[in-house]
Design a protein around this motif. Structure first.
Motif, PDB file in Angstrom:
ATOM      1  N   ASP A 268      -2.775  -6.686  -5.828  1.00 32.66           N
ATOM      2  CA  ASP A 268      -1.420  -6.773  -6.411  1.00 32.66           C
ATOM      3  C   ASP A 268      -0.583  -5.636  -5.837  1.00 32.66           C
ATOM      4  O   ASP A 268      -0.311  -4.647  -6.506  1.00 32.66           O
ATOM      5  N   ILE A 269      -0.162  -5.789  -4.586  1.00 34.64           N
ATOM      6  CA  ILE A 269       0.527  -4.732  -3.857  1.00 34.64           C
ATOM      7  C   ILE A 269       2.020  -4.795  -4.158  1.00 34.64           C
ATOM      8  O   ILE A 269       2.665  -5.817  -3.886  1.00 34.64           O
ATOM      9  N   PRO A 270       2.598  -3.744  -4.712  1.00 36.04           N
ATOM     10  CA  PRO A 270       4.026  -3.775  -5.053  1.00 36.04           C
ATOM     11  C   PRO A 270       4.892  -4.086  -3.834  1.00 36.04           C
ATOM     12  O   PRO A 270       4.724  -3.488  -2.766  1.00 36.04           O
ATOM     13  N   GLY A 271       5.807  -5.037  -3.993  1.00 39.90           N
ATOM     14  CA  GLY A 271       6.718  -5.390  -2.911  1.00 39.90           C
ATOM     15  C   GLY A 271       6.152  -6.346  -1.886  1.00 39.90           C
ATOM     16  O   GLY A 271       6.852  -6.730  -0.947  1.00 39.90           O
ATOM     17  N   TRP A 272       4.904  -6.777  -2.039  1.00 39.71           N
ATOM     18  CA  TRP A 272       4.269  -7.678  -1.064  1.00 39.71           C
ATOM     19  C   TRP A 272       3.624  -8.857  -1.799  1.00 39.71           C
ATOM     20  O   TRP A 272       2.395  -9.000  -1.797  1.00 39.71           O
ATOM     21  N   PRO A 273       4.403  -9.720  -2.410  1.00 39.27           N
ATOM     22  CA  PRO A 273       3.829 -10.817  -3.206  1.00 39.27           C
ATOM     23  C   PRO A 273       3.012 -11.800  -2.380  1.00 39.27           C
ATOM     24  O   PRO A 273       1.969 -12.271  -2.839  1.00 39.27           O
ATOM     25  N   LEU A 274       3.469 -12.148  -1.178  1.00 40.29           N
ATOM     26  CA  LEU A 274       2.729 -13.105  -0.359  1.00 40.29           C
ATOM     27  C   LEU A 274       1.419 -12.509   0.137  1.00 40.29           C
ATOM     28  O   LEU A 274       0.378 -13.182   0.144  1.00 40.29           O
TER      29      LEU A 274
ATOM     30  N   ARG B 245      -0.982 -12.458  -2.714  1.00 37.35           N
ATOM     31  CA  ARG B 245      -1.537 -13.786  -2.969  1.00 37.35           C
ATOM     32  C   ARG B 245      -2.614 -14.128  -1.949  1.00 37.35           C
ATOM     33  O   ARG B 245      -3.660 -14.694  -2.283  1.00 37.35           O
ATOM     34  N   GLY B 246      -2.375 -13.744  -0.700  1.00 39.06           N
ATOM     35  CA  GLY B 246      -3.369 -13.989   0.340  1.00 39.06           C
ATOM     36  C   GLY B 246      -4.657 -13.214   0.092  1.00 39.06           C
ATOM     37  O   GLY B 246      -5.762 -13.728   0.325  1.00 39.06           O
ATOM     38  N   ILE B 247      -4.527 -11.982  -0.381  1.00 40.43           N
ATOM     39  CA  ILE B 247      -5.721 -11.185  -0.693  1.00 40.43           C
ATOM     40  C   ILE B 247      -6.503 -11.821  -1.830  1.00 40.43           C
ATOM     41  O   ILE B 247      -7.741 -11.916  -1.781  1.00 40.43           O
ATOM     42  N   ARG B 248      -5.803 -12.284  -2.858  1.00 45.18           N
ATOM     43  CA  ARG B 248      -6.504 -12.921  -3.986  1.00 45.18           C
ATOM     44  C   ARG B 248      -7.237 -14.177  -3.532  1.00 45.18           C
ATOM     45  O   ARG B 248      -8.363 -14.452  -3.979  1.00 45.18           O
ATOM     46  N   LEU B 249      -6.614 -14.948  -2.644  1.00 49.50           N
ATOM     47  CA  LEU B 249      -7.267 -16.156  -2.124  1.00 49.50           C
ATOM     48  C   LEU B 249      -8.504 -15.782  -1.313  1.00 49.50           C
ATOM     49  O   LEU B 249      -9.577 -16.370  -1.479  1.00 49.50           O
TER      50      LEU B 249
END
Length: 406
Positions: free
Chosen positions: A209-215, A218-222
């Motif tokens: 959950d990196i601030p300012g980097w939503p995409l 999301r890629g890291i969580r996937l």
């Protein structure tokens, strides 16, 4: 298991409390908030869901705090980072020390194989028969049996192995490779296979959950979801293959960022964690848990170069890993200070910018958080343990005891 959310701190009150507790001490110095430390320890145990947590010593680097956490329910054993450290800890009374990395310390192996107390307390890491050869060559007159743990590579492999995510650690990436080395350990006199380890750093050590980097988040969580599923299957197969050859005492896995996921695997018997005790800045960006910053250091204001600027003494304490903006420490208290982009954190002095600078006087303190956990202790010889509004004890770090293992 649902994510645990720590209470949002009142930063002004926290700064005032730390300042009052350490008012008679001259900065620079490092401190640990024992209330936050204990709360983080309890949360690691909660997430481990009944499986013991082995504390990673490299993330603590203070014998007094290792003793403190091991006295808490739910913790058992140490995961060390060098053979010399392992032997020192064992001689200090720690009875269960798992060395998490292979060693080429011949003198250390000679000491280990010549002392029954050390041989009973320390387990060494192996992922190549050549490492067994090194131990045999170092034995000298020592004939004590060496406890051995094998390490499984946990990297996520996709597209037929052409895409790889994860740290480059063990060359043993599947059950067959692991079983082959296990057979070699079992057949050799002087060695006993007792454990298996698999550390999923790309899950446990990467915030999702990196601030300012939503995409990107999301890629890291996937990626991590795919990695967890793949690793659970591979780990179960590997453990089953090795258990057919040896009666394993433990199967170690996980890390601060993956405790609850790893604990859910039947093949895993214990969890490794350490950074979550101090909660350094790199562990702020996880959706699965929220820790409380416990380890801090204070630097004194020594200059006021102009409006909106103060200069503190020291500060250039970068963390290991790939160089980037997430590696320096962060100004923590008072809130709102930032580095000068042209200077960053300096070796001897560090300018800090922001509105709070105008309220700081020469001699005041700025409190910082390190990017990583135990690396802070390589910069300071002692930790002041803060409880409430007083320092209850001052304890030496490894460095304060004259021990610099790496």
């Amino acid at each position: 298991m649902p994510a645990h959310t720590a209470p949002v701190p009142d930063h002004a009150a926290l700064r005032a409390r730390y300042d009052r507790a350490t008012v008679h001490r001259d900065a620079p110095f490092a401190a640990v908030d024992t209330e936050a430390f204990d709360a983080n320890a309890a949360d690691l145990v909660r997430r481990a869901a009944g499986k013991p947590v082995r504390v990673a010593s490299k993330s603590v680097r203070c014998r007094a705090l290792l003793e403190r956490v091991l006295a808490a329910p739910g913790f058992a054993g140490i995961m060390s980072f060098t053979l010399a450290e392992s032997l020192w800890l064992a001689r200090s009374g720690f009875a269960d020390v798992l060395l998490a990395y292979p060693s080429a310390d011949r003198a250390g192996f000679a000491e280990l194989t010549g002392d029954p107390k050390l041989a009973a307390a320390v387990t060494v890491m192996v992922d190549d028969p050549a490492q067994l050869d090194l131990v045999d060559a170092a034995r000298g007159r020592g004939r004590e049996e060496v406890r051995v743990c094998l390490e499984l590579d946990t990297s996520l492999r996709m597209l037929g192995g052409r895409l790889r995510v994860g740290a480059r650690r063990s060359p043993l990436s599947d059950a067959a490779a692991l079983a082959a080395v296990a057979r070699e350990v079992v057949r050799r006199p002087g060695f006993r296979l007792v454990g298996l380890m698999a550390y999923e750093g790309h899950v446990a050590g990467v915030g999702d959950d990196i601030p300012g980097w939503p995409l990107r988040s999301r890629g890291i969580r996937l990626m991590q979801a795919v990695a967890r599923r793949q690793l659970a299957e591979r780990r179960a197969e590997a453990v089953a293959a090795v258990r057919r050859l040896a009666d394993l005492e433990f199967v170690n896995g996980g890390g601060t960022g993956s405790v609850q996921h790893t604990a859910a695997e039947d093949a895993v018997t214990e969890i490794a964690a350490g950074s979550g005790l101090y909660q350094p800045r790199l562990f702020d960006n996880y959706t699965a848990f929220t820790g409380r910053p416990a380890a801090v250091f204070a630097l004194p204001v020594v200059r006021r170069p102009g409006v909106g600027v103060v200069t503190v003494l020291g500060g250039g304490y970068p963390a290991s890993g790939p160089a980037g903006p997430d590696r320096p420490p962060v100004p923590y208290l008072p809130r709102g200070l930032r580095y000068d982009k042209q200077e960053g954190a300096g070796e001897v002095q560090t300018p800090l910018l922001g509105p709070p600078a105008d309220d700081l006087l020469v001699g005041d303190r700025v409190w910082f958080r390190h990017a990583k956990a135990g690396e802070l202790c390589e910069r300071f010889g002692a930790l002041h343990l803060i409880e409430g509004e007083r320092v209850t004890e001052t304890v030496p770090t490894y460095r304060g005891e004259g021990r610099t293992f790496l």
